[in-house]
Design an enzyme around this catalytic site. Structure first.
Site, PDB file in Angstrom:
ATOM      1  N   CYS A 170       1.265  -0.833   0.046  1.00 35.04           N
ATOM      2  CA  CYS A 170       0.074   0.162  -0.242  1.00 35.04           C
ATOM      3  C   CYS A 170       0.904   1.307   0.026  1.00 35.04           C
ATOM      4  O   CYS A 170       0.940   1.954   0.942  1.00 35.04           O
ATOM      5  CB  CYS A 170      -1.099   0.225   1.106  1.00 35.04           C
ATOM      6  SG  CYS A 170      -1.805   1.226   1.008  1.00 35.04           S
ATOM      7  N   ALA A 315      -4.218  -4.747  -1.424  1.00 31.19           N
ATOM      8  CA  ALA A 315      -5.335  -6.183  -1.668  1.00 31.19           C
ATOM      9  C   ALA A 315      -6.572  -6.068  -2.465  1.00 31.19           C
ATOM     10  O   ALA A 315      -6.778  -7.065  -3.345  1.00 31.19           O
ATOM     11  CB  ALA A 315      -6.499  -5.784  -0.410  1.00 31.19           C
ATOM     12  N   ALA A 316      -6.378  -4.618  -3.641  1.00 30.78           N
ATOM     13  CA  ALA A 316      -7.502  -5.025  -5.040  1.00 30.78           C
ATOM     14  C   ALA A 316      -7.230  -5.475  -5.327  1.00 30.78           C
ATOM     15  O   ALA A 316      -7.585  -5.867  -6.610  1.00 30.78           O
ATOM     16  CB  ALA A 316      -7.531  -3.017  -4.841  1.00 30.78           C
ATOM     17  N   CYS A 348      -6.188   2.399  -4.626  1.00 32.72           N
ATOM     18  CA  CYS A 348      -6.051   2.868  -3.418  1.00 32.72           C
ATOM     19  C   CYS A 348      -6.401   3.982  -2.936  1.00 32.72           C
ATOM     20  O   CYS A 348      -6.472   5.416  -3.315  1.00 32.72           O
ATOM     21  CB  CYS A 348      -3.836   3.825  -3.476  1.00 32.72           C
ATOM     22  SG  CYS A 348      -2.820   4.304  -1.744  1.00 32.72           S
TER      23      CYS A 348
END
Length: 425
Positions: A170, A315-316, A348
């Site tokens: 991230c 995570a996306a 994000c």
């Protein structure tokens, strides 16, 4: 050891790693393969929703809200081996665990994530772990709580925020904490006594131009000092001095601080760093960035933070990768040509604050060629709707969709709303 070998001798699919990608692919494949075909290996007992750590630092979520027992998340029909892999032997289709057992497999999916490396910055680990020292990071759960405590107690001074020169999970999180700090300090009425500085190793504040332009407006409006091409090299917690290297001329710069939030360097996990047969020169699993199949072993796939794909590690991104690995792994098992390609999607949600009018998010969605936005509005514009998605919808989607293998990313949604986007233009 022999009984362990007998128990797992018919391991059709071995999933290494029980994070979001590991649980997601284990869930998907357990529904495709005969019962008992999938084995997941990981020793973790507590599972965290890591995207929630920024909101813990903001006081908008608690750590408990982001935590579940791992045993409650293991998919039905999946064998869970509570061990850690000590060594990979991909030439022999086997792994060795820390208790000395050998597990053989027909296919393997690597989901080992990445390792937070506080040790790569001199003095950082000691400073972060010292509760009396105003140095923290939201990249480890309990220090997200420390971050919130510090931001709610320090009255004045220099607040420093850093972004490392290594890949990082991230990549937007270090600057999110900067905006959250600004929000908290303004809410407390002490912002005028504080100077905020964001140090990044990148040449600009964000990699995608559209969102970088929007974020620069936020930086200017909130009087945040941006320092590009600077890498944190040393933290002197006792004397409150941070040392940076200017990456353009190799000079060093010292900065005094009253608060320091570190975006820590990250690396592949140690077992992969010691397995060059599976990885590239930097220790990341070497895969095709389209098919996510190993470039070296046809029965090995990988997804998530452990791979050398060029996408942002979020995570996306995992959601879209899950769809690709599920289809291509199934094709490999069935002896068919691959039917899916990963499009490089990542996202994000850039939190700009969590209180009042500052409870807003710039919802960055992008791929290799720029923005890949899902909604029929300009997502570079800060909005409360995007904050609501980040705070409430995305955690729900994670626990009930992603790790259960039901969420394949927003590509279908993007196709549905595409006509609305055209009308908007």
């Amino acid at each position: 050891m022999r009984s362990s070998r007998r128990l797992l001798a018919n391991c059709r699919l071995l999933v290494v790693g029980g994070g979001s990608s590991g649980l997601g692919i284990a869930s998907k494949m357990a529904r495709r393969l005969p019962k008992g075909s999938v084995t997941l290996i990981d020793s973790i007992q507590t599972h965290y929703y890591q995207p929630g750590f920024t909101l813990v630092s903001a006081g908008a979520m608690t750590l408990e809200q982001n935590r579940r027992k791992q045993k409650d998340l293991i998919p039905t029909g999946v064998k869970w081996l509570e061990q850690r892999v000590k060594a990979f032997q991909p030439q022999a289709n086997a792994v060795t665990t820390e208790d000395g057992s050998t597990i053989e497999y027909d296919y393997m999916v690597l989901c080992t994530g990445m390792e937070i490396r506080l040790d790569m910055v001199e003095g950082l680990a000691e400073s972060v772990k010292d509760e009396s020292c105003p140095v923290s990071t939201i990249y480890l759960p309990h220090f997200a709580e420390k971050t919130n405590r510090l931001l709610n107690t320090i009255e004045k001074g220099n607040f420093l925020f850093t972004f490392p020169s290594t890949p990082i999970k991230c990549a937007g999180a270090p600057q999110k904490v900067c905006y959250i700090a600004d929000d908290i300090l303004r809410t407390r009425g002490v912002r005028s006594a504080c100077s905020l500085h964001y140090y990044t190793t990148l040449p600009r504040i964000f990699g995608v131009e559209k969102y970088a332009n929007a974020l620069m407006k936020v930086v200017k409006e909130r009087d945040i000092n941006l320092h590009t091409r600077h890498a944190l090299k040393k933290v002197d917690g006792k004397n409150r001095i941070a040392t940076f290297e200017n990456l353009d001329n190799s000079s060093t710069v010292e900065a005094e601080f009253d608060f320091l939030h570190a975006g820590p360097p990250c690396s592949p996990v140690s077992v992969l760093r010691n397995t060059p047969s599976l990885t590239d020169a930097n220790g990341w699993v070497d895969v095709s960035c389209q098919t996510l199949q190993s470039t070296k072993f046809s029965n090995v796939f990988a997804l998530g933070d452990c791979t050398n794909t060029p996408n942002a590690k979020t995570a996306a991104a995992i959601s879209s990768q899950l769809k690709t690995v599920e289809k291509n792994l199934s094709d490999a098992i069935d002896g068919k040509p691959f039917s899916s390609q990963y499009d490089g999607y990542a996202s994000c949600p850039l939190v700009l604050g969590a209180s009042g009018k500052r409870a807003q998010v710039i919802l960055a969605e992008f791929g290799p060629n720029g923005p890949m936005e899902s909604f029929p509005f300009n997502q570079s514009k800060p909005s409360y709707f995007s904050f609501w998605l980040k705070r409430y919808f995305m955690p729900f989607l994670y626990w009930h969709g992603l790790i259960k293998g039901y969420w394949n990313g927003p590509s279908l949604f993007r196709r549905i709303v595409a006509p609305l986007k055209k009308n908007q233009k």
